[in-house]
Motif scaffolding. Structure first.
Motif, PDB file in Angstrom:
ATOM      1  N   PRO A 112       3.756  15.870  -5.223  1.00  0.00           N
ATOM      2  CA  PRO A 112       2.385  16.044  -5.688  1.00  0.00           C
ATOM      3  C   PRO A 112       1.433  16.489  -4.571  1.00  0.00           C
ATOM      4  O   PRO A 112       1.618  16.081  -3.419  1.00  0.00           O
ATOM      5  N   PRO A 113       0.398  17.276  -4.912  1.00  0.00           N
ATOM      6  CA  PRO A 113      -0.516  17.801  -3.882  1.00  0.00           C
ATOM      7  C   PRO A 113      -1.154  16.724  -3.008  1.00  0.00           C
ATOM      8  O   PRO A 113      -1.268  16.893  -1.801  1.00  0.00           O
ATOM      9  N   HIS A 114      -1.596  15.613  -3.618  1.00  0.00           N
ATOM     10  CA  HIS A 114      -2.204  14.541  -2.815  1.00  0.00           C
ATOM     11  C   HIS A 114      -1.219  14.020  -1.769  1.00  0.00           C
ATOM     12  O   HIS A 114      -1.582  13.754  -0.637  1.00  0.00           O
ATOM     13  N   SER A 115       0.035  13.873  -2.206  1.00  0.00           N
ATOM     14  CA  SER A 115       1.058  13.364  -1.279  1.00  0.00           C
ATOM     15  C   SER A 115       1.322  14.377  -0.177  1.00  0.00           C
ATOM     16  O   SER A 115       1.548  14.007   0.973  1.00  0.00           O
ATOM     17  N   VAL A 116       1.294  15.661  -0.555  1.00  0.00           N
ATOM     18  CA  VAL A 116       1.527  16.710   0.442  1.00  0.00           C
ATOM     19  C   VAL A 116       0.409  16.673   1.486  1.00  0.00           C
ATOM     20  O   VAL A 116       0.657  16.804   2.692  1.00  0.00           O
ATOM     21  N   ALA A 117      -0.830  16.450   1.028  1.00  0.00           N
ATOM     22  CA  ALA A 117      -1.954  16.382   1.973  1.00  0.00           C
ATOM     23  C   ALA A 117      -1.738  15.243   2.963  1.00  0.00           C
ATOM     24  O   ALA A 117      -1.961  15.390   4.163  1.00  0.00           O
ATOM     25  N   ARG A 118      -1.292  14.116   2.450  1.00  0.00           N
ATOM     26  CA  ARG A 118      -1.045  12.967   3.336  1.00  0.00           C
ATOM     27  C   ARG A 118       0.110  13.278   4.283  1.00  0.00           C
ATOM     28  O   ARG A 118       0.054  12.992   5.471  1.00  0.00           O
ATOM     29  N   LEU A 119       1.151  13.888   3.706  1.00  0.00           N
ATOM     30  CA  LEU A 119       2.329  14.232   4.506  1.00  0.00           C
ATOM     31  C   LEU A 119       1.935  15.141   5.670  1.00  0.00           C
ATOM     32  O   LEU A 119       2.335  14.932   6.817  1.00  0.00           O
ATOM     33  N   GLU A 120       1.112  16.139   5.354  1.00  0.00           N
ATOM     34  CA  GLU A 120       0.737  17.081   6.402  1.00  0.00           C
ATOM     35  C   GLU A 120      -0.134  16.409   7.473  1.00  0.00           C
ATOM     36  O   GLU A 120       0.012  16.671   8.655  1.00  0.00           O
ATOM     37  N   THR A 121      -1.009  15.516   7.020  1.00  0.00           N
ATOM     38  CA  THR A 121      -1.823  14.771   7.999  1.00  0.00           C
ATOM     39  C   THR A 121      -0.910  14.013   8.954  1.00  0.00           C
ATOM     40  O   THR A 121      -1.107  14.007  10.170  1.00  0.00           O
ATOM     41  N   ILE A 122       0.104  13.373   8.398  1.00  0.00           N
ATOM     42  CA  ILE A 122       1.035  12.594   9.230  1.00  0.00           C
ATOM     43  C   ILE A 122       1.751  13.519  10.208  1.00  0.00           C
ATOM     44  O   ILE A 122       1.838  13.237  11.410  1.00  0.00           O
ATOM     45  N   VAL A 123       2.256  14.640   9.681  1.00  0.00           N
ATOM     46  CA  VAL A 123       2.991  15.590  10.525  1.00  0.00           C
ATOM     47  C   VAL A 123       2.101  16.056  11.687  1.00  0.00           C
ATOM     48  O   VAL A 123       2.536  16.074  12.848  1.00  0.00           O
ATOM     49  N   ASN A 124       0.832  16.351  11.386  1.00  0.00           N
ATOM     50  CA  ASN A 124      -0.079  16.809  12.448  1.00  0.00           C
ATOM     51  C   ASN A 124      -0.390  15.715  13.450  1.00  0.00           C
ATOM     52  O   ASN A 124      -0.463  15.959  14.654  1.00  0.00           O
ATOM     53  N   LEU A 125      -0.597  14.496  12.948  1.00  0.00           N
ATOM     54  CA  LEU A 125      -0.891  13.382  13.862  1.00  0.00           C
ATOM     55  C   LEU A 125       0.278  13.150  14.821  1.00  0.00           C
ATOM     56  O   LEU A 125       0.090  12.939  16.012  1.00  0.00           O
ATOM     57  N   ILE A 126       1.476  13.239  14.290  1.00  0.00           N
ATOM     58  CA  ILE A 126       2.663  13.028  15.137  1.00  0.00           C
ATOM     59  C   ILE A 126       2.693  14.095  16.228  1.00  0.00           C
ATOM     60  O   ILE A 126       2.955  13.799  17.400  1.00  0.00           O
ATOM     61  N   GLU A 127       2.389  15.297  15.814  1.00  0.00           N
ATOM     62  CA  GLU A 127       2.452  16.412  16.771  1.00  0.00           C
ATOM     63  C   GLU A 127       1.459  16.223  17.925  1.00  0.00           C
ATOM     64  O   GLU A 127       1.760  16.547  19.069  1.00  0.00           O
ATOM     65  N   LYS A 128       0.296  15.645  17.578  1.00  0.00           N
ATOM     66  CA  LYS A 128      -0.747  15.495  18.603  1.00  0.00           C
ATOM     67  C   LYS A 128      -0.495  14.297  19.520  1.00  0.00           C
ATOM     68  O   LYS A 128      -1.215  14.102  20.485  1.00  0.00           O
ATOM     69  N   HIS A 129       0.459  13.456  19.165  1.00  0.00           N
ATOM     70  CA  HIS A 129       0.708  12.274  19.997  1.00  0.00           C
ATOM     71  C   HIS A 129       2.087  12.357  20.647  1.00  0.00           C
ATOM     72  O   HIS A 129       2.949  13.123  20.212  1.00  0.00           O
ATOM     73  N   GLN A 130       2.254  11.514  21.637  1.00  0.00           N
ATOM     74  CA  GLN A 130       3.511  11.499  22.401  1.00  0.00           C
ATOM     75  C   GLN A 130       4.637  10.902  21.555  1.00  0.00           C
ATOM     76  O   GLN A 130       5.716  11.453  21.431  1.00  0.00           O
ATOM     77  N   SER A 131       4.336   9.742  20.996  1.00  0.00           N
ATOM     78  CA  SER A 131       5.365   8.990  20.295  1.00  0.00           C
ATOM     79  C   SER A 131       4.697   8.151  19.196  1.00  0.00           C
ATOM     80  O   SER A 131       3.765   7.399  19.462  1.00  0.00           O
ATOM     81  N   THR A 132       5.162   8.313  17.960  1.00  0.00           N
ATOM     82  CA  THR A 132       4.467   7.696  16.816  1.00  0.00           C
ATOM     83  C   THR A 132       5.422   6.857  15.968  1.00  0.00           C
ATOM     84  O   THR A 132       6.567   7.244  15.745  1.00  0.00           O
ATOM     85  N   LEU A 133       4.912   5.741  15.497  1.00  0.00           N
ATOM     86  CA  LEU A 133       5.667   4.944  14.520  1.00  0.00           C
ATOM     87  C   LEU A 133       4.939   5.055  13.187  1.00  0.00           C
ATOM     88  O   LEU A 133       3.738   4.789  13.119  1.00  0.00           O
ATOM     89  N   VAL A 134       5.661   5.474  12.158  1.00  0.00           N
ATOM     90  CA  VAL A 134       5.059   5.556  10.825  1.00  0.00           C
ATOM     91  C   VAL A 134       5.647   4.416  10.000  1.00  0.00           C
ATOM     92  O   VAL A 134       6.863   4.366   9.788  1.00  0.00           O
ATOM     93  N   PHE A 135       4.809   3.495   9.572  1.00  0.00           N
ATOM     94  CA  PHE A 135       5.311   2.370   8.789  1.00  0.00           C
ATOM     95  C   PHE A 135       5.031   2.563   7.302  1.00  0.00           C
ATOM     96  O   PHE A 135       3.933   2.972   6.919  1.00  0.00           O
ATOM     97  N   THR A 136       6.034   2.277   6.489  1.00  0.00           N
ATOM     98  CA  THR A 136       5.833   2.263   5.042  1.00  0.00           C
ATOM     99  C   THR A 136       6.102   0.839   4.571  1.00  0.00           C
ATOM    100  O   THR A 136       6.678   0.042   5.315  1.00  0.00           O
ATOM    101  N   ASN A 137       5.694   0.527   3.346  1.00  0.00           N
ATOM    102  CA  ASN A 137       5.876  -0.848   2.879  1.00  0.00           C
ATOM    103  C   ASN A 137       7.242  -1.095   2.259  1.00  0.00           C
ATOM    104  O   ASN A 137       7.620  -2.233   2.034  1.00  0.00           O
ATOM    105  N   THR A 138       7.953  -0.038   1.933  1.00  0.00           N
ATOM    106  CA  THR A 138       9.272  -0.244   1.326  1.00  0.00           C
ATOM    107  C   THR A 138      10.289   0.700   1.947  1.00  0.00           C
ATOM    108  O   THR A 138       9.936   1.773   2.444  1.00  0.00           O
TER     109      THR A 138
END
Lengths: 75, 945
Positions: free
Chosen positions: B246-272
């Motif tokens: 879904p588009p909303h999920s894609v927007a979130r996904l892309e935000t995450i991808v960009n944030l990871i790129e801008k940082h050295q090392s990232t942990l992405v936590f999900t609840n499940t």
């Protein structure tokens, strides 16, 4: 005195060791020898050198327990 | 270390060689205290503040002194952590210092080889790093038992993690047993970063001994926490089609991808775990310019270790993880933590964000990626605010857990063969979770155990029985024993992870595709004997993530009530002040706008906004929502009790859904809001409590808990498969036994909040709680949050996104291809994708609406139809196929493309489709929900087909 220490130590550790017959024989031998505490520990430590690996641990357990009893008697 | 630190020269020299000269705040406070010896303590300090060294430096110092006075032989310090991975990390951190001091250290846990175990029995390490379960295994060991006699200190790391589960309960009695074995008091030290109730946790650790609590370093901690709520652009919409996401999920996904790129090392936590897999798979499809991995408890040890190492060494830039990476596993220096959707608990956010900027003086940076959902934004905001002031939840220590006590009694008997009942009660009462066990309760349990031949009773004496040892060693772990099967990569023959047996039997068969480790896998075969699932990697996007049990994280009462208070405060604020006021909650920009607009609209429709003292009872066409912001557990309890009372009093069968802020009641018969108000008014808390127990007994949740407890208490064979267990019969036979009581206690304490739910009855009758009634034409924005969530929870698990699963399902259905055949003339036979069809489906040649829908593989169907049209007799099999196709043609003629959509549902044939389709079924979401229900029904009944 050392006779009773080694006998009590043996009774305490009997359920924890693997080579019970060998240790019993060793305890009886040392009991009969009637030597000082330091002599007793020294003799046991010498026995460690030639012993097979599990017997070595059993002897160390025996030494440990003798030391423990001795320090408790002192205090 | 400073000169004031009275540590040995060797230790100071070693620390200096490592560049460590100043103690951290916790070290400064704890080291002198622990050097004095005999001080039981609970050390509380933020993640990364050197707690391990704060406790080990003084204890190793003491041990070094002991070594100078006489030869060391035996275990002296036991270091317990909840995870094997943490065992390894502590070992790596401390071994160099130990060797420098001439001391020995080793790890012992479930994965320790026989050879290493034997070596430890022969030459015990001075410092033993282990897990609670391995300590249980060591306690009765012939040799190891002797080695334990020298223990003078036990350290329990991440004690909050153990405290809230039966593992902590078991450990507390284990420590009492250890102390009996040693014969004198052992120093007990607990370590944690997040404890809401330190006094109680200290009691769990120390029993009836005094424990000093030492806090340090919280003032120096720097945290940067905020919420981001990405909104989709046209670009995202295009990408959404490509990714089947879904588009909303894609927007979130892309935000995450960009944030990871801008940082050295990232942990992405999900609840499940399932969502970690979905996110991993979608991220991989986006082909980011860096490596990343998925990490959770159901992946193989090798996969997890490799992910940790890759991040630590900089090979990968990110890990998508669940709670598996929450505790202090060393993954190097992460500089950003992303939390996908609300973390639901304060302690979870504190632990997770604490994984970034690990170390004194560094800033922990965390971003919560929120969905466009009022609950998600406001809940995340409250959690951020509470996390900043370290208001974490209390660890709920299970008390009088009979299954744990049953196991520990067999342990005591292995320790001493025979024990007087009175003395046994003393040992049991010494542990805090069992301090209130009475003599009569103990006797009941002993008699139950005697019946299972777990011990023998002779007057006042309790002795070891024939099965004591086998039972003890068979049930060392209190972690629910969900049977799991290995998923094996057929090309490399390596394990790629484990799957719950229930998931495999319900969803996996040769040919099916699922996601694990963020990649889709095709099931090649399933081994009948071992249950191993042999898989091969595939490429594709239309995939299921496996479901695992025990995944839902409940939202606590404190968070839910604060959220409701926040809603009311927002509407009370001056417009100009809102941004500044919400900044404290990490909320800004689009999320503020969404929050304010949704609340204003809700107030307009409902007249009021719910609060802890004002509930709203909203009635609309499809059901009734009780807006009761009491948290997941209290609402679960309240929902069950009200539904049971409605059924008993009025004979109305009511279905209940709940979330932390509201309860949805739906019924086939007419249900009025006055029915619910009457129930709340007419019953007292005590009566409701009684009803609750009767109702819980009938739930699937209770049955499943009963099976777990039954396994732990020896009434169900440990290896019995779920399908073989006559649960109903067992529940009936074991009513009024400790097994039944324990299963009930587990459900009531872990899943429910009996006290708070029962208070609602009392508060409403006394006028302390107001309930505002309102009728709405369609569900209010607040009610929609539960109404539209209903289906997705059933289908997919817990992806907390508005209608996400339905949208995903719709994409899947629309991409389905069918062979369409003109049943009237048999002159049109075409393979078509549903998405390309018009709403009314007709034959392009004769315009007949009688279009048969068959699978692509049915190439020969036109021949069969021809035979039928010629009037020839069909075989039984052919007749069946013809009838089914005719039925589909009838459905297509009446419902057009909707019929095709329904028929595309998994396991939905012509007959089921005819049941689902009805003239009133017009609204898109309604249709999708009906299909989802049909699919679910198929999944549930598939084993019987």
């Amino acid at each position: 005195m050392t006779g009773s220490i080694i006998r009590t130590a043996f009774d305490n550790i009997a359920s924890h060791i693997s080579n019970i017959d060998d240790i019993r024989a060793l305890v009886e031998e040392l009991e009969a020898a009637d030597i000082s505490f330091e002599g007793l520990i020294e003799t046991l430590q010498k026995k460690i050198d030639d012993a097979e690996v599990t017997l070595r641990t059993d002897i160390r357990i025996l030494i440990n327990e003798c030391r423990h009893l001795e320090s408790r008697m002192k205090s | 270390m400073s000169a004031r630190t009275p540590l040995s020269k060797e230790i100071i020299r070693f620390l200096k060689s490592k560049g460590i000269v100043n103690p951290t705040p916790i070290q400064e406070k704890a080291i002198p205290l622990l050097l004095e010896g005999r001080h039981n303590s609970l050390l509380l300090a933020p993640t990364g503040s050197g707690k391990t060294e704060a406790v080990l430096l003084p204890l190793l110092n003491t041990l070094q002194q002991m070594g100078k006075e006489g030869e060391l032989f035996g275990f002296y310090i036991i270091y317990i952590t909840p995870l094997k991975a943490l065992n390894r990390d502590v070992f790596k951190r401390i071994i160099e210092l130990c060797e420098h001091l001439g001391l020995t250290a080793d790890v012992r846990h479930g994965d320790t080889t026989q050879y290493a175990r034997r070596k430890q029995a022969i030459k015990p390490p001075n410092l033993l790093i282990t897990t609670p379960e391995s300590l249980q295994a060591v306690l009765p060991g012939k040799r190891l038992r002797y080695h334990l006699k020298t223990v003078f200190a036990v350290i329990v790391d991440e004690v909050h993690d153990l405290a809230g589960s039966k593992r902590g309960t078991q450990l507390s009695l284990g420590l009492e047993r250890l102390e009996r074995l040693v014969g004198s008091e052992i120093m007990r030290v607990g370590l944690s970063a997040t404890v809401g109730n330190p006094k109680e946790v200290a009691r769990l650790l120390g029993g009836n001994k005094e424990i000093k609590t030492i806090w340090a370093g919280y003032d120096n901690r720097r945290v940067d926490l905020k919420i981001a709520m990405p909104l989709p652009t046209d670009q995202h919409k295009k990408l959404a089609r490509k990714l089947s996401y879904p588009p909303h999920s894609v927007a979130r996904l892309e935000t995450i991808v960009n944030l990871i790129e801008k940082h050295q090392s990232t942990l992405v936590f999900t609840n499940t775990r399932s969502f970690a897999e979905v996110l991993g798979a979608k991220m991989r499809a986006l082909k980011p310019p860096y490596e990343f991995d998925v990490h959770h408890g159901s992946l193989s040890k090798d996969a997890r270790l490799s992910a940790e190492d890759k991040l630590k060494t900089g090979v990968s830039k990110a890990i998508i993880a669940t709670s598996s990476l929450e505790l202090g596993i060393d993954i190097g220096q992460a500089d950003l933590v992303i939390q996908y959707s609300s973390p639901r608990e304060v302690s979870r956010l504190v632990q997770r964000v604490g994984r970034s900027g690990h170390g004194i003086g560094r800033t922990s940076k965390g971003i919560v990626i929120s969905t466009v959902n009022l609950d998600d934004i406001s809940e995340s905001g409250i959690i951020i605010k509470r996390a900043k002031s370290n208001k974490v939840e209390n660890a709920k220590i299970p008390k009088k857990a009979w299954d744990v006590l049953c196991h520990q009694i067999t342990g005591v008997l292995l320790d001493c063969d025979t024990i007087e009942r009175e003395l046994l009660l003393e040992v049991v009462n010494a542990a805090y979770p069992f301090s209130e066990v009475t003599s009569s309760e103990l006797n009941t349990l002993l008699e139950f155990m005697e019946g299972r031949r777990l011990l023998e009773l002779h007057g006042s004496e309790v002795s070891k029985g024939a099965r004591t040892r086998v039972f003890y060693y068979d049930r060392l772990s209190t972690i629910p024993d969900t049977r799991q099967v290995n998923a094996v990569d057929i090309t490399t023959r390596t394990s790629i992870g484990v799957l719950d047996e229930d998931y495999v039997s319900a969803n996996v068969e040769p040919g099916s595709v699922f996601v694990i480790r963020g990649r889709p896998w095709n099931v090649v075969s399933i081994d009948d004997e071992s249950g191993e699932v042999m898989c091969a990697p595939v490429t594709g996007t239309d995939t299921d993530a496996p479901r695992w049990i025990g995944e839902m994280i409940p939202v606590p009462f404190e968070v839910a009530t604060d959220v409701a208070k926040m809603w009311n405060s927002i509407l009370d604020q001056d417009i100009g002040n809102i941004d500044a006021w919400l900044a404290d909650f990490g909320i800004s920009g689009d999320s503020t706008k969404h929050l304010v607009e949704t609340l204003r609209q809700s107030k307009k429709e409902l007249g009021k906004i719910p609060s802890p003292d004002l509930f709203i009872l909203e009635t609309f066409d499809a059901g009734i929502v009780l807006h009761s912001p009491l948290g997941t557990r209290a609402n679960e309890t309240l929902g069950i009790v009200i539904a049971s009372l409605l059924t008993t009093r009025l004979g109305i069968v009511v279905a209940v859904e709940r979330d932390p802020y509201r309860i949805l009641f739906t019924a086939k018969d007419e249900l009025k809001s006055s029915h619910i108000l009457d129930v709340l008014n007419d019953y007292s808390g005590d009566q409701a409590s009684h009803i609750l127990r009767l109702a819980v007994k009938q739930t699937q949740n209770f049955a499943s808990r009963f099976v777990h407890v039954g396994r732990r208490m020896d009434i169900i064979r440990k290896d019995a498969k779920s399908k073989q267990i006559p649960v109903k019969y067992l529940i009936k036979s074991f009513e009024d036994t400790p097994v039944f009581e324990e299963a009930m206690r587990e459900v009531l304490e872990e899943k429910m909040d009996e006290k708070r739910a029962m208070e609602v009855f009392g508060r409403f009758s006394s006028g302390d709680l107001e309930i505002h009634e309102v009728k709405t034409l369609k569900p209010s924005p607040l009610a929609r949050l539960i109404v539209e969530e209903k289906t997705r929870f059933e289908v997919m698990g817990e992806i907390t996104e508005e209608n996400e699963v339905l949208r995903m399902m719709e994409e899947r259905l629309l991409s389905k291809q069918f062979r369409l055949i003109c049943m009237a003339e048999n002159h049109w036979n075409s393979v078509r994708t549903i998405a390309t069809m018009e709403d009314i489906v007709t034959c392009p040649i004769c315009e007949s609406k009688m279009i048969g829908v068959v699978q692509l593989s049915e190439k020969d169907f036109p021949k069969l139809l021809q035979k039928r049209l010629r009037g020839e007799i069909l075989t039984k099999e052919e007749e069946k196929k013809y009838q089914a196709a005719s039925l589909t043609a009838e459905l297509v003629s009446r419902y057009g493309k909707t019929a095709l959509l329904v028929l595309a549902g998994r396991g939905i044939g012509a007959t089921t489709a005819s049941r689902i389709l009805s003239p009133g079924l017009k609204e898109r979401l309604q249709i999708l929900k009906a299909i989802a229900k049909g699919e679910l029904q198929y999944e549930r009944t598939r084993p019987y087909w």
